[in-house]
Design a protein around this motif. Structure first.
Motif, mmCIF file in Angstrom:
data_model
loop_
_atom_site.group_PDB
_atom_site.id
_atom_site.type_symbol
_atom_site.label_atom_id
_atom_site.label_comp_id
_atom_site.label_asym_id
_atom_site.label_seq_id
_atom_site.Cartn_x
_atom_site.Cartn_y
_atom_site.Cartn_z
ATOM 1 N N ALA A 7 0.821 -1.207 0.000
ATOM 2 C CA ALA A 7 0.000 0.000 0.000
ATOM 3 C C ALA A 7 0.856 1.259 0.000
ATOM 4 N N ASN A 8 1.964 1.233 0.747
ATOM 5 C CA ASN A 8 2.827 2.413 0.869
ATOM 6 C C ASN A 8 4.150 2.264 0.142
ATOM 7 N N LYS A 9 4.314 1.153 -0.584
ATOM 8 C CA LYS A 9 5.521 0.889 -1.372
ATOM 9 C C LYS A 9 6.793 0.961 -0.530
ATOM 10 N N LYS A 10 6.785 0.185 0.552
ATOM 11 C CA LYS A 10 7.944 0.116 1.435
ATOM 12 C C LYS A 10 8.228 -1.338 1.794
ATOM 13 N N VAL A 11 9.503 -1.639 2.057
ATOM 14 C CA VAL A 11 9.892 -2.975 2.498
ATOM 15 C C VAL A 11 10.566 -2.851 3.863
ATOM 16 N N PHE A 12 10.014 -3.581 4.836
ATOM 17 C CA PHE A 12 10.583 -3.609 6.174
ATOM 18 C C PHE A 12 11.252 -4.966 6.376
ATOM 19 N N ALA A 13 12.215 -5.029 7.302
ATOM 20 C CA ALA A 13 12.936 -6.272 7.537
ATOM 21 C C ALA A 13 13.483 -6.300 8.958
ATOM 22 N N THR A 14 13.901 -7.501 9.350
ATOM 23 C CA THR A 14 14.691 -7.637 10.569
ATOM 24 C C THR A 14 16.148 -7.644 10.168
ATOM 25 N N ILE A 15 16.923 -6.764 10.774
ATOM 26 C CA ILE A 15 18.347 -6.636 10.479
ATOM 27 C C ILE A 15 19.140 -7.126 11.675
ATOM 28 N N ILE A 16 20.108 -8.001 11.420
ATOM 29 C CA ILE A 16 21.040 -8.436 12.458
ATOM 30 C C ILE A 16 22.426 -8.014 11.990
ATOM 31 N N GLY A 17 22.967 -6.962 12.583
ATOM 32 C CA GLY A 17 24.210 -6.388 12.097
ATOM 33 C C GLY A 17 25.370 -6.501 13.068
ATOM 34 N N GLY A 18 26.563 -6.578 12.500
ATOM 35 C CA GLY A 18 27.771 -6.595 13.306
ATOM 36 C C GLY A 18 28.212 -5.191 13.675
ATOM 37 N N ASN A 19 29.365 -5.107 14.313
ATOM 38 C CA ASN A 19 29.975 -3.821 14.667
ATOM 39 C C ASN A 19 29.041 -2.934 15.490
ATOM 40 N N GLY A 20 28.316 -3.570 16.425
ATOM 41 C CA GLY A 20 27.487 -2.822 17.353
ATOM 42 C C GLY A 20 26.088 -2.496 16.882
ATOM 43 N N VAL A 21 25.711 -2.904 15.681
ATOM 44 C CA VAL A 21 24.363 -2.611 15.179
ATOM 45 C C VAL A 21 23.308 -3.414 15.935
ATOM 46 N N GLY A 22 23.554 -4.702 16.140
ATOM 47 C CA GLY A 22 22.604 -5.545 16.868
ATOM 48 C C GLY A 22 21.409 -5.918 16.017
ATOM 49 N N THR A 23 20.278 -6.205 16.664
ATOM 50 C CA THR A 23 19.062 -6.632 15.975
ATOM 51 C C THR A 23 18.069 -5.484 15.888
ATOM 52 N N LEU A 24 17.636 -5.189 14.663
ATOM 53 C CA LEU A 24 16.659 -4.126 14.401
ATOM 54 C C LEU A 24 15.427 -4.773 13.777
ATOM 55 N N THR A 25 14.284 -4.677 14.435
ATOM 56 C CA THR A 25 13.062 -5.280 13.917
ATOM 57 C C THR A 25 12.179 -4.228 13.248
ATOM 58 N N ASN A 26 11.408 -4.691 12.275
ATOM 59 C CA ASN A 26 10.514 -3.804 11.516
ATOM 60 C C ASN A 26 11.258 -2.567 11.017
ATOM 61 N N PHE A 27 12.429 -2.796 10.464
ATOM 62 C CA PHE A 27 13.314 -1.717 9.994
ATOM 63 C C PHE A 27 12.977 -1.359 8.545
ATOM 64 N N HIS A 28 12.732 -0.090 8.277
ATOM 65 C CA HIS A 28 12.420 0.365 6.917
ATOM 66 C C HIS A 28 13.708 0.351 6.092
ATOM 67 N N LEU A 29 13.838 -0.675 5.246
ATOM 68 C CA LEU A 29 15.087 -0.877 4.510
ATOM 69 C C LEU A 29 15.044 -0.329 3.089
ATOM 70 N N TRP A 30 13.994 -0.673 2.341
ATOM 71 C CA TRP A 30 13.923 -0.266 0.938
ATOM 72 C C TRP A 30 12.607 0.437 0.630
ATOM 73 N N ASN A 31 12.639 1.258 -0.413
ATOM 74 C CA ASN A 31 11.427 1.810 -1.014
ATOM 75 C C ASN A 31 11.200 1.105 -2.346
ATOM 76 N N ILE A 32 9.959 1.012 -2.767
ATOM 77 C CA ILE A 32 9.584 0.294 -3.987
ATOM 78 C C ILE A 32 9.262 1.289 -5.093
ATOM 79 N N ALA A 33 9.836 1.078 -6.280
ATOM 80 C CA ALA A 33 9.558 1.958 -7.417
ATOM 81 C C ALA A 33 8.320 1.517 -8.191
ATOM 82 N N SER A 34 8.140 0.204 -8.350
ATOM 83 C CA SER A 34 7.056 -0.270 -9.211
ATOM 84 C C SER A 34 6.458 -1.583 -8.698
ATOM 85 N N ILE A 35 5.126 -1.696 -8.817
ATOM 86 C CA ILE A 35 4.416 -2.928 -8.476
ATOM 87 C C ILE A 35 3.525 -3.293 -9.662
#
Length: 254
Positions: free
Chosen positions: A136-164
């Motif tokens: 509906a809003n052309k967004k992709v959320f994800a769970t991110i598990i990152g090194g170097n102190g990032v840790g776990t990020l839930t429902n993280f807005h990672l990408w925007n969508i150009a076309s559906i």
């Protein structure tokens, strides 16, 4: 007659109230039922050619993570030819007024590990998993598990969508395929990638050239669910209930 008119008015008001209260419905894939349909399916994330080139620069190793249905990591002589991951859909959110698919959530993802390379990376890791695609809003959320102190990020807005393109609603039993393309990374997503993977000047520069991270193909399979046939005793109870309602209505009419 007065009773009949009142009943019709009441029934009309009830239907109107039902329409007014229509809202998005979230269904668990494979077990939940929506409009007499069992919904299930997969989502396939495929990396773009420019992202593969950036991965080549960082000599980043990619491995499956979580409950993937399948994955393809084609790395020939140190150069990526193809990277994709197919994950099972865990839930779907559908707008009850028009059957439009608003969201699709999946389980599983990919882990990227960057080795220490001069001017490229100080070393690090990044896992992108459990995508939640907001059509509906052309967004992709994800769970991110990152090194170097990032840790776990839930429902993280990672990408925007150009076309559906393709099917965007579930109209009945069948297979519905949607192509989601032009995934552009958010500014915060870019920063998380850089920190997690420990990217230095060359690695950061290679990632900055990636304008399109890839595509997601969503495949939803809707199967009609056969309603259970009531036992004879259930019909008897229903009949008694209807008789009771009729008697009550008759007394009110008098």
């Amino acid at each position: 007659m007065k009773f009949a008119i009142k009943s019709i008015v009441a029934a009309t008001a009830f239907v109107a109230a039902g329409l007014a209260s229509a809202a998005p419905v979230t269904v668990a894939a494979g077990t939940g039922v929506y409009n007499g349909l069992k919904l299930e399916g997969t989502g396939t994330l495929s990396f773009s050619a420019s992202l593969l080139e950036a991965l080549d620069v960082g000599k980043i190793a990619i491995t499956p993570f979580g409950n993937l249905v399948s994955s393809v990591v084609d790395n020939d002589q140190g150069f990526y030819e193809q990277v994709s991951a197919t994950a099972g859909i865990t839930s779907l959110t559908v707008e009850s007024t028009n059957n439009a698919v608003l969201r699709a959530a999946t389980s599983g993802g990919l882990t990227q590990v960057a080795p220490v390379q001069r001017s490229v990376s100080s070393g690090g890791s990044l896992t992108v998993t459990d995508l939640n695609v907001d059509l509906a809003n052309k967004k992709v959320f994800a769970t991110i598990i990152g090194g170097n102190g990032v840790g776990t990020l839930t429902n993280f807005h990672l990408w925007n969508i150009a076309s559906i393109t393709g099917a965007t609603s579930v109209t009945g039993a069948g297979t519905f395929t949607t192509d989601i393309s032009g995934l552009s990374i958010t500014s915060t997503g870019f920063d998380v990638f850089v920190q997690s993977l420990g990217l230095l000047s060359l690695g950061r520069g290679a990632l900055a050239t990636v304008e399109d991270f890839g595509t997601i193909k969503s495949t939803i399979v809707a199967t009609a669910v056969t309603p259970a046939i009531p036992e004879p005793s259930t019909y008897a109870l229903m009949g008694l209930g209807l008789v009771g309602i009729a008697l009550a209505a008759r007394r009110r009419a008098k």
